[in-house]
Design a protein around this motif. Sequence first.
Motif, mmCIF file in Angstrom:
data_model
loop_
_atom_site.group_PDB
_atom_site.id
_atom_site.type_symbol
_atom_site.label_atom_id
_atom_site.label_comp_id
_atom_site.label_asym_id
_atom_site.label_seq_id
_atom_site.Cartn_x
_atom_site.Cartn_y
_atom_site.Cartn_z
ATOM 1 N N GLU A 297 0.853 -0.895 -0.605
ATOM 2 C CA GLU A 297 -0.291 0.044 0.044
ATOM 3 C C GLU A 297 0.958 1.323 0.202
ATOM 4 O OE1 GLU A 297 -2.223 -0.228 3.801
ATOM 5 O OE2 GLU A 297 -3.398 -2.071 3.062
ATOM 6 N N ARG A 298 0.364 2.061 -0.028
ATOM 7 C CA ARG A 298 1.018 3.672 -0.920
ATOM 8 C C ARG A 298 1.395 3.735 1.599
ATOM 9 N NH1 ARG A 298 -1.794 8.072 -1.779
ATOM 10 N NH2 ARG A 298 0.312 8.779 -2.294
ATOM 11 N N GLY A 299 2.984 3.942 1.053
ATOM 12 C CA GLY A 299 2.760 4.635 2.850
ATOM 13 C C GLY A 299 3.754 3.237 3.361
ATOM 14 N N HIS A 300 4.052 2.432 3.307
ATOM 15 C CA HIS A 300 4.044 0.903 3.375
ATOM 16 C C HIS A 300 5.679 1.636 3.897
ATOM 17 C CE1 HIS A 300 0.886 -2.253 2.782
ATOM 18 N NE2 HIS A 300 1.079 -1.605 4.255
ATOM 19 N N VAL A 301 6.485 1.229 4.839
ATOM 20 C CA VAL A 301 8.001 1.461 5.112
ATOM 21 C C VAL A 301 8.085 0.068 4.710
ATOM 22 C CG1 VAL A 301 9.473 2.502 7.379
ATOM 23 C CG2 VAL A 301 7.114 3.714 6.090
ATOM 24 N N LEU A 302 9.376 0.562 4.042
ATOM 25 C CA LEU A 302 10.074 -1.229 4.826
ATOM 26 C C LEU A 302 12.012 -1.541 4.538
ATOM 27 C CD1 LEU A 302 8.137 -2.871 1.149
ATOM 28 C CD2 LEU A 302 7.559 -3.321 3.204
ATOM 29 N N ASP A 303 12.472 -2.235 5.238
ATOM 30 C CA ASP A 303 14.329 -2.635 5.447
ATOM 31 C C ASP A 303 14.059 -2.747 4.550
ATOM 32 O OD1 ASP A 303 14.037 -1.352 8.671
ATOM 33 O OD2 ASP A 303 13.622 -3.866 8.684
ATOM 34 N N ILE A 304 15.686 -1.779 4.560
ATOM 35 C CA ILE A 304 16.022 -2.483 3.217
ATOM 36 C C ILE A 304 17.373 -3.407 3.312
ATOM 37 C CG2 ILE A 304 17.577 -1.825 1.051
ATOM 38 C CD1 ILE A 304 16.207 1.114 1.397
ATOM 39 N N PHE A 305 18.112 -4.266 2.893
ATOM 40 C CA PHE A 305 19.046 -5.023 3.264
ATOM 41 C C PHE A 305 19.793 -5.791 2.063
ATOM 42 C CE2 PHE A 305 16.173 -6.013 6.300
ATOM 43 C CZ PHE A 305 16.963 -6.454 7.410
ATOM 44 N N GLU A 306 20.989 -5.327 1.963
ATOM 45 C CA GLU A 306 22.314 -5.444 0.996
ATOM 46 C C GLU A 306 22.529 -7.020 0.803
ATOM 47 O OE1 GLU A 306 26.932 -4.392 -0.155
ATOM 48 O OE2 GLU A 306 25.772 -3.622 1.754
ATOM 49 N N ALA A 307 21.986 -7.495 0.022
ATOM 50 C CA ALA A 307 22.112 -8.755 -0.567
ATOM 51 C C ALA A 307 23.496 -9.789 -0.135
ATOM 52 C CB ALA A 307 22.158 -9.406 -1.873
ATOM 53 N N GLY A 308 24.141 -10.799 0.989
ATOM 54 C CA GLY A 308 25.006 -11.058 1.437
ATOM 55 C C GLY A 308 25.739 -11.839 0.674
ATOM 56 N N ARG A 309 26.935 -11.372 0.516
ATOM 57 C CA ARG A 309 28.093 -11.736 -0.421
ATOM 58 C C ARG A 309 27.812 -13.540 -0.609
ATOM 59 N NH1 ARG A 309 32.684 -10.475 -0.008
ATOM 60 N NH2 ARG A 309 32.733 -9.169 2.870
ATOM 61 N N VAL A 310 28.510 -13.895 -1.569
ATOM 62 C CA VAL A 310 29.145 -15.276 -1.355
ATOM 63 C C VAL A 310 30.419 -15.554 -1.568
ATOM 64 C CG1 VAL A 310 29.081 -17.303 -3.095
ATOM 65 C CG2 VAL A 310 27.382 -16.246 -2.883
#
Length: 362
Positions: A297-310
Amino acid sequence: MMVLGGCAHQRTPSETTVQPVVPAPAAQPLATRPTPQLEARDLNTRMRSDAPLRYVVKPGDTLWDIAGYYLRDPWYWPQLWDDNPDIANPHLIYPGEVLVLTRNGAGQPRLQRGRSVRLSPRIREQEIDTIATIPLDAIRAFIDGPRLVSAKTLEDAPYVVSFIDEHLVGGKGTTAYIRDADTRGDAASDYSLVRDTGPYTDPVSGEVLGREAVPVGDVHIDTFDEVSTGLITKSFREALVGDRLLPLEQQDLVHDFYPHAPATPIEGRIISVFDGVSSIGQYQIVTLSVGRDDGIERGHVLDIFEAGRVVLDPVKGGQVQLPPLQAGELMVFKTDARVSFALIMRSQRPVHVKDIVRSPQA
């Protein structure tokens, strides 16, 4: 509302140097105030150790900015104002007002109005806008796009075949010649001029979600015919032969949404960044691989995670994927069925295309 305008700083009234107010971008008070879907049982655990006891609202402040002075996770900001008759609607606070950190009967932190900074000796009468939720200038140029469209929609859309005087590119005020415009009498005259910049692709499944139509400008068609004549009335970038015309979107992206966390767990990926910049940081606009069909929905707040390196395991051998690292937070301000568009609100690490976005944890 006419108020006395001045540039406020965190000083005592006698120390304040008054400058003419530069109004913040316009924002409309919310008609209703939904209950936040993410709440901390003890807001004290979310408070910053250096939270000020007193804060003077400055021109250009947003509710997110103010919450950032008090909370480690700004999306809990509605709790700072809850059960507080002194600030029934936090959108109706103004530059120059003083906010004071207090405690309610349960010991939970709350913000109340203090004494406003006295704006003297030089006074100007000026209309002051209310405090917006997010920095509106960051999304103002985005209001007409980009948008998710099907390949067939673009294929069937009218397109620029040439410009006046054999110009190779066009801008505001340029006459454009357009083919396949609807010649019916009830046809719309104003269109959004867009450019197909390629597919939106889910980085996990590889599925093509649609085409990205990036805004180029607006066109007003003066004369409908087999080859119609139109004028470019607004220009975001140089128009080119082959650019397509789509109906104008009427969605209001600025008003009537409230920052909150999703009610159910959501996880997706960043699939593109607006204008294709390589380094994604605060107030950049990104496209997500989840949309209304996924519960966004508009207004949703989400965390951003840097994809783990291999990496290679030097002891047991083989490859090991490192755990993801939190890189920041974003807020969704526009949704489509299968994708959504969000503003990076905070970035503590570099953000990249294909990074993971997910619901914040309480």
